[in-house]
Design a protein around this motif. Structure first.
Motif, PDB file in Angstrom:
ATOM      1  N   ASP A   9       0.836  -1.196   0.000  1.00  0.00           N
ATOM      2  CA  ASP A   9       0.000   0.000   0.000  1.00  0.00           C
ATOM      3  C   ASP A   9       0.874   1.250   0.000  1.00  0.00           C
ATOM      4  O   ASP A   9       1.817   1.364   0.792  1.00  0.00           O
ATOM      5  N   GLY A  10       0.559   2.170  -0.886  1.00  0.00           N
ATOM      6  CA  GLY A  10       1.371   3.360  -1.102  1.00  0.00           C
ATOM      7  C   GLY A  10       2.170   3.285  -2.381  1.00  0.00           C
ATOM      8  O   GLY A  10       2.742   4.272  -2.825  1.00  0.00           O
ATOM      9  N   VAL A  11       2.208   2.078  -2.990  1.00  0.00           N
ATOM     10  CA  VAL A  11       2.875   1.857  -4.277  1.00  0.00           C
ATOM     11  C   VAL A  11       1.826   1.321  -5.246  1.00  0.00           C
ATOM     12  O   VAL A  11       1.146   0.338  -4.949  1.00  0.00           O
ATOM     13  N   THR A  12       1.718   1.947  -6.413  1.00  0.00           N
ATOM     14  CA  THR A  12       0.628   1.625  -7.328  1.00  0.00           C
ATOM     15  C   THR A  12       0.717   0.224  -7.905  1.00  0.00           C
ATOM     16  O   THR A  12      -0.287  -0.490  -7.992  1.00  0.00           O
ATOM     17  N   PHE A  13       1.937  -0.188  -8.286  1.00  0.00           N
ATOM     18  CA  PHE A  13       2.086  -1.446  -9.009  1.00  0.00           C
ATOM     19  C   PHE A  13       2.719  -2.533  -8.134  1.00  0.00           C
ATOM     20  O   PHE A  13       3.424  -2.242  -7.177  1.00  0.00           O
ATOM     21  N   THR A  14       2.443  -3.778  -8.500  1.00  0.00           N
ATOM     22  CA  THR A  14       3.037  -4.896  -7.771  1.00  0.00           C
ATOM     23  C   THR A  14       4.491  -5.090  -8.185  1.00  0.00           C
ATOM     24  O   THR A  14       4.936  -4.597  -9.215  1.00  0.00           O
ATOM     25  N   ALA A  15       5.228  -5.831  -7.355  1.00  0.00           N
ATOM     26  CA  ALA A  15       6.643  -6.094  -7.618  1.00  0.00           C
ATOM     27  C   ALA A  15       7.046  -7.330  -6.826  1.00  0.00           C
ATOM     28  O   ALA A  15       6.215  -7.966  -6.171  1.00  0.00           O
ATOM     29  N   ALA A  16       8.326  -7.658  -6.876  1.00  0.00           N
ATOM     30  CA  ALA A  16       8.835  -8.792  -6.104  1.00  0.00           C
ATOM     31  C   ALA A  16       8.996  -8.386  -4.639  1.00  0.00           C
ATOM     32  O   ALA A  16       9.381  -7.257  -4.330  1.00  0.00           O
ATOM     33  N   GLU A  17       8.724  -9.319  -3.750  1.00  0.00           N
ATOM     34  CA  GLU A  17       8.825  -9.049  -2.324  1.00  0.00           C
ATOM     35  C   GLU A  17      10.272  -9.146  -1.850  1.00  0.00           C
ATOM     36  O   GLU A  17      10.993 -10.087  -2.177  1.00  0.00           O
ATOM     37  N   VAL A  18      10.696  -8.158  -1.066  1.00  0.00           N
ATOM     38  CA  VAL A  18      12.001  -8.164  -0.415  1.00  0.00           C
ATOM     39  C   VAL A  18      11.752  -8.110   1.080  1.00  0.00           C
ATOM     40  O   VAL A  18      11.224  -7.123   1.594  1.00  0.00           O
ATOM     41  N   GLN A  19      12.108  -9.185   1.784  1.00  0.00           N
ATOM     42  CA  GLN A  19      11.917  -9.191   3.232  1.00  0.00           C
ATOM     43  C   GLN A  19      13.151  -8.608   3.910  1.00  0.00           C
ATOM     44  O   GLN A  19      14.289  -8.891   3.534  1.00  0.00           O
ATOM     45  N   LEU A  20      12.901  -7.775   4.902  1.00  0.00           N
ATOM     46  CA  LEU A  20      13.978  -7.119   5.641  1.00  0.00           C
ATOM     47  C   LEU A  20      13.940  -7.515   7.110  1.00  0.00           C
ATOM     48  O   LEU A  20      12.860  -7.557   7.721  1.00  0.00           O
ATOM     49  N   GLU A  21      15.111  -7.781   7.650  1.00  0.00           N
ATOM     50  CA  GLU A  21      15.255  -8.006   9.082  1.00  0.00           C
ATOM     51  C   GLU A  21      16.143  -6.905   9.643  1.00  0.00           C
ATOM     52  O   GLU A  21      17.296  -6.741   9.211  1.00  0.00           O
ATOM     53  N   PHE A  22      15.623  -6.145  10.580  1.00  0.00           N
ATOM     54  CA  PHE A  22      16.391  -5.092  11.251  1.00  0.00           C
ATOM     55  C   PHE A  22      16.861  -5.668  12.576  1.00  0.00           C
ATOM     56  O   PHE A  22      16.069  -5.829  13.516  1.00  0.00           O
ATOM     57  N   LEU A  23      18.144  -6.007  12.666  1.00  0.00           N
ATOM     58  CA  LEU A  23      18.668  -6.677  13.846  1.00  0.00           C
ATOM     59  C   LEU A  23      18.976  -5.675  14.955  1.00  0.00           C
ATOM     60  O   LEU A  23      19.516  -4.591  14.694  1.00  0.00           O
ATOM     61  N   ASP A  24      18.602  -6.039  16.177  1.00  0.00           N
ATOM     62  CA  ASP A  24      18.871  -5.199  17.341  1.00  0.00           C
ATOM     63  C   ASP A  24      18.542  -3.747  17.023  1.00  0.00           C
ATOM     64  O   ASP A  24      19.421  -2.876  17.027  1.00  0.00           O
ATOM     65  N   PRO A  25      17.266  -3.457  16.708  1.00  0.00           N
ATOM     66  CA  PRO A  25      16.940  -2.155  16.115  1.00  0.00           C
ATOM     67  C   PRO A  25      16.988  -0.962  17.061  1.00  0.00           C
ATOM     68  O   PRO A  25      16.826   0.164  16.607  1.00  0.00           O
ATOM     69  N   ALA A  26      17.182  -1.180  18.362  1.00  0.00           N
ATOM     70  CA  ALA A  26      17.276  -0.031  19.268  1.00  0.00           C
ATOM     71  C   ALA A  26      18.452   0.830  18.850  1.00  0.00           C
ATOM     72  O   ALA A  26      19.591   0.372  18.802  1.00  0.00           O
ATOM     73  N   ALA A  27      18.194   2.084  18.527  1.00  0.00           N
ATOM     74  CA  ALA A  27      19.233   2.965  17.995  1.00  0.00           C
ATOM     75  C   ALA A  27      20.238   3.339  19.076  1.00  0.00           C
ATOM     76  O   ALA A  27      19.903   3.468  20.243  1.00  0.00           O
ATOM     77  N   GLU A  28      21.473   3.519  18.659  1.00  0.00           N
ATOM     78  CA  GLU A  28      22.527   3.955  19.570  1.00  0.00           C
ATOM     79  C   GLU A  28      22.864   5.400  19.244  1.00  0.00           C
ATOM     80  O   GLU A  28      23.716   5.685  18.420  1.00  0.00           O
ATOM     81  N   GLU A  29      22.124   6.296  19.870  1.00  0.00           N
ATOM     82  CA  GLU A  29      22.309   7.718  19.607  1.00  0.00           C
ATOM     83  C   GLU A  29      23.259   8.333  20.621  1.00  0.00           C
ATOM     84  O   GLU A  29      23.294   7.938  21.792  1.00  0.00           O
ATOM     85  N   GLU A  30      24.020   9.309  20.168  1.00  0.00           N
ATOM     86  CA  GLU A  30      24.934  10.009  21.073  1.00  0.00           C
ATOM     87  C   GLU A  30      24.155  10.601  22.238  1.00  0.00           C
ATOM     88  O   GLU A  30      23.136  11.268  22.058  1.00  0.00           O
ATOM     89  N   GLY A  31      24.588  10.328  23.426  1.00  0.00           N
ATOM     90  CA  GLY A  31      23.939  10.872  24.605  1.00  0.00           C
ATOM     91  C   GLY A  31      22.927   9.938  25.230  1.00  0.00           C
ATOM     92  O   GLY A  31      22.545  10.107  26.383  1.00  0.00           O
ATOM     93  N   VAL A  32      22.450   8.913  24.486  1.00  0.00           N
ATOM     94  CA  VAL A  32      21.457   8.006  25.039  1.00  0.00           C
ATOM     95  C   VAL A  32      21.926   6.566  24.995  1.00  0.00           C
ATOM     96  O   VAL A  32      21.236   5.666  25.423  1.00  0.00           O
ATOM     97  N   GLY A  33      23.137   6.337  24.457  1.00  0.00           N
ATOM     98  CA  GLY A  33      23.673   4.979  24.410  1.00  0.00           C
ATOM     99  C   GLY A  33      22.760   4.055  23.652  1.00  0.00           C
ATOM    100  O   GLY A  33      22.162   4.423  22.657  1.00  0.00           O
ATOM    101  N   GLY A  34      22.648   2.820  24.131  1.00  0.00           N
ATOM    102  CA  GLY A  34      21.813   1.844  23.446  1.00  0.00           C
ATOM    103  C   GLY A  34      20.442   1.735  24.051  1.00  0.00           C
ATOM    104  O   GLY A  34      19.730   0.764  23.794  1.00  0.00           O
ATOM    105  N   ALA A  35      20.021   2.680  24.902  1.00  0.00           N
ATOM    106  CA  ALA A  35      18.742   2.607  25.576  1.00  0.00           C
ATOM    107  C   ALA A  35      17.599   2.697  24.576  1.00  0.00           C
ATOM    108  O   ALA A  35      17.517   3.642  23.799  1.00  0.00           O
ATOM    109  N   MET A  36      16.698   1.705  24.623  1.00  0.00           N
ATOM    110  CA  MET A  36      15.536   1.763  23.754  1.00  0.00           C
ATOM    111  C   MET A  36      14.608   2.894  24.182  1.00  0.00           C
ATOM    112  O   MET A  36      14.045   3.606  23.346  1.00  0.00           O
ATOM    113  N   PHE A  37      14.472   3.074  25.513  1.00  0.00           N
ATOM    114  CA  PHE A  37      13.654   4.161  26.053  1.00  0.00           C
ATOM    115  C   PHE A  37      14.605   5.110  26.786  1.00  0.00           C
ATOM    116  O   PHE A  37      14.975   4.876  27.938  1.00  0.00           O
TER     117      PHE A  37
END
Length: 396
Positions: free
Chosen positions: A165-193
């Motif tokens: 949804d959001g794309v008009t035409f069909t295409a081949a499926e690409v599955q994505l796995e985002f490993l350990d997705p909690a971002a490591e931002e400067e100042g917040v370390g690896g904290a998810m919250f």
């Protein structure tokens, strides 16, 4: 009178998910732009057609929306057990600014296909028929993404029956796995919250005190309840993007949330951080008509989500924000989880302006801290044009 000739740079214009961007191999960029800095930013701004006070990007490859003002640089990976390094640049439309602070989850779907076709993946890792597993190092946020790319007769398969949804035409499926997705931002370390709370009271001058779930997963995101800011969660783009007061309100929420998350020290710094954090509002399921005219029933979704990107309501959903949604939904007690009905869950289907999207995540507590090992979703990708992009020789 002397004229500066244009130079041409090998490039590929690709759709990934509900976004489009100009892809480059690092080795193909002019030498001055092969390293981070002013020359690289100037080049990418000119490629896309920014800054443009008219807001149209007529003299460049951009499409005058946050979803179509994007650039990607791919190279063989410098990391062990990875195939390629993926660097994403979100190009401002009206300002001379490239934001390198986050990832694009949608264009992540195009990284594997591009890398294979560009000869950046070991041929021994690519089956003649089947699925190639591409190990991607997301250099902006220091995270691993695994792309599952369909291969037919030794080449990337781009056509297929997968609907997004959001794309008009069909295409081949690409599955994505985002490993350990909690971002490591400067100042917040690896904290998810980063505040240590699943829900905070966020004081926003001129708006009030809002309940907010602030999470670093996929991309730093501030979730608020739709009702608390005067919405239903069924809104389409025009309802928000034509309202200057609403846009200013969301930017104010974003600035104060960014300070609370430790992403910036003062709200004035938000101008230098346009891509992150995101602001999204959530609501319980309700029926609505999507932007395509598709009827979405309340029974089709677990919750409703609308998200802001680069100062505007996104036409569908950013891939990285979808990771944040899936992650927050998997953790009992967040605003996202509560909007979905509460309790434990490993996947949600949410409604967005263009339709629906399913995203999965598995959460657990380790030493009292919430962790998510991976988030999973499917997108599609396709080459739209390849060859050279041209810019004036005095661009950088």
């Amino acid at each position: 009178m002397a004229h500066v000739p244009q130079i041409k740079i090998p490039a590929t214009y690709m759709r990934g998910g509900t976004s489009k961007g100009v892809f480059f191999r690092l080795q193909d960029l002019p030498e001055a732009a092969q390293v981070p800095g002013a020359a690289r930013d100037a080049l990418l701004l000119r490629v896309i057609g920014s800054p443009d006070p008219y807001g149209k990007q007529i003299d460049g490859m951009g499409g005058a929306t946050s979803s179509t003002s994007k650039t990607v640089i791919i190279s063989k990976s410098s990391k062990p057990d990875h195939d390629v390094d993926y660097l994403f640049g979100q190009v401002s439309i009206d300002k001379a600014f490239v934001d390198w602070s986050g990832n694009c989850g949608n264009l992540s779907a195009a990284v594997g296909p591009f890398a294979i076709s560009a000869g950046l993946v070991d041929p021994g890792r690519i089956p003649h028929n089947g699925v190639a597993v591409v190990r991607i190092w997301q250099a902006n946020i220091g995270k691993t993404i695994i792309g599952h790319v369909p291969i037919t007769d030794g080449a990337v398969q781009e056509t297929g029956s997968f609907e997004l949804d959001g794309v008009t035409f069909t295409a081949a499926e690409v599955q994505l796995e985002f490993l350990d997705p909690a971002a490591e931002e400067e100042g917040v370390g690896g904290a998810m919250f980063p505040t240590g709370n699943l829900i905070d009271d966020l004081d926003v001058p001129g708006v009030g005190t809002l309940k907010a779930t602030m999470i670093n997963a996929g991309i730093p995101t501030i979730f608020v309840d739709a009702e608390a800011i005067g919405y239903k969660g069924t809104e389409l783009q025009d309802a928000i993007n034509s309202d200057d007061k609403a846009l200013a309100k969301f930017e104010t929420i974003r600035a104060h949330g960014a300070v609370r998350m430790g992403l910036i020290k003062h709200i004035d710094e938000i101008a230098t951080r346009q891509h992150t954090p995101k602001v999204a509002f959530v609501a319980r399921p309700a029926g609505y008509v999507a932007s395509s005219g598709k009827q979405v029933a309340a029974t089709d979704v677990d919750l409703l989500v609308r998200a802001m990107s680069m100062g505007k309501l996104h036409h569908a959903m950013m891939g990285t924000a979808a990771v944040a949604i899936g992650t927050a939904a998997a953790i009992p007690g967040t605003l996202v989880n509560l909007a979905a009905g509460g309790g434990e869950r490993q996947a949600v289907r949410f409604g967005h302006p263009s339709g629906t999207l399913r995203v999965g995540a598995e959460a657990s507590q380790v030493d009292g801290e919430w962790v998510v090992k991976k988030a999973i979703m499917s997108r599609s990708a396709r080459v739209l044009m390849e060859g050279w992009v041209r810019v004036p020789g005095d661009t950088f």
